[in-house]
Design a protein around this motif. Sequence first.
Motif, mmCIF file in Angstrom:
data_model
loop_
_atom_site.group_PDB
_atom_site.id
_atom_site.type_symbol
_atom_site.label_atom_id
_atom_site.label_comp_id
_atom_site.label_asym_id
_atom_site.label_seq_id
_atom_site.Cartn_x
_atom_site.Cartn_y
_atom_site.Cartn_z
ATOM 1 N N CYS A 106 -3.635 0.600 7.830
ATOM 2 C CA CYS A 106 -2.303 0.705 7.733
ATOM 3 C C CYS A 106 -1.754 0.533 9.207
ATOM 4 O O CYS A 106 -2.561 0.865 10.069
ATOM 5 N N ILE B 261 -7.197 2.116 3.303
ATOM 6 C CA ILE B 261 -5.886 1.749 3.594
ATOM 7 C C ILE B 261 -5.564 2.526 4.722
ATOM 8 O O ILE B 261 -4.437 2.307 5.583
ATOM 9 N N TRP C 31 2.946 3.536 1.589
ATOM 10 C CA TRP C 31 3.021 4.487 2.665
ATOM 11 C C TRP C 31 2.141 5.587 2.329
ATOM 12 O O TRP C 31 2.088 6.165 1.134
ATOM 13 N N ILE D 224 1.983 2.661 6.908
ATOM 14 C CA ILE D 224 2.663 1.510 5.984
ATOM 15 C C ILE D 224 1.447 0.569 5.857
ATOM 16 O O ILE D 224 0.892 -0.264 7.206
ATOM 17 N N TRP D 225 0.871 0.339 4.619
ATOM 18 C CA TRP D 225 -0.117 -0.834 4.630
ATOM 19 C C TRP D 225 0.552 -1.880 3.730
ATOM 20 O O TRP D 225 1.360 -1.874 2.764
ATOM 21 N N TYR E 210 4.521 -3.008 -0.216
ATOM 22 C CA TYR E 210 3.802 -2.016 1.045
ATOM 23 C C TYR E 210 3.628 -0.631 0.011
ATOM 24 O O TYR E 210 4.037 -0.418 -0.759
#
Length: 153
Positions: free
Chosen positions: A35, A31, A92, A40-41, A90
Amino acid sequence: MAKRLSDTEIWKKQRWFRKLIPEYKLAFCYIKDQCNHAGIWNIDCSDLIEDLGIKEFDILKFADMCNTEYDKITGEKIVKERIRPLHKGYVWVTGFIQFQYSGKDGYVNIHSAPVKTALQALSGLNLLKEGIDKGYVTLTDGVDKGYVSAKDK
């Protein structure tokens, strides 16, 4: 291809990370690498499962495990918000901007181009004020009251 800084001491000095099961350690690294430049992913558990070669993945359980640690003396549970699932699919990584962009003084330079767009991305998700207030991002200068988000441009 984006290049990222990596905390080489996470394997030995970050107790919360050492306590994760191997699949979650791998997922955290995945991740962090997948991201955007604001941390943010866009959640895609099917890609994560396929890319990591694991059987299943529960994003909420993962976030809970990443955000949990225990006091060394009392053993009491302490919750730290390292991974935060957001609405609209999403996640974070809250400390991402601070880790990637802070200088020797420990501050993030708001005038740096990648930082500006990262902050705009947070602003677009209504996370910028919270990120600053909670200390996830420590800026060299304050942000203007009418800070423009990426989607307002």
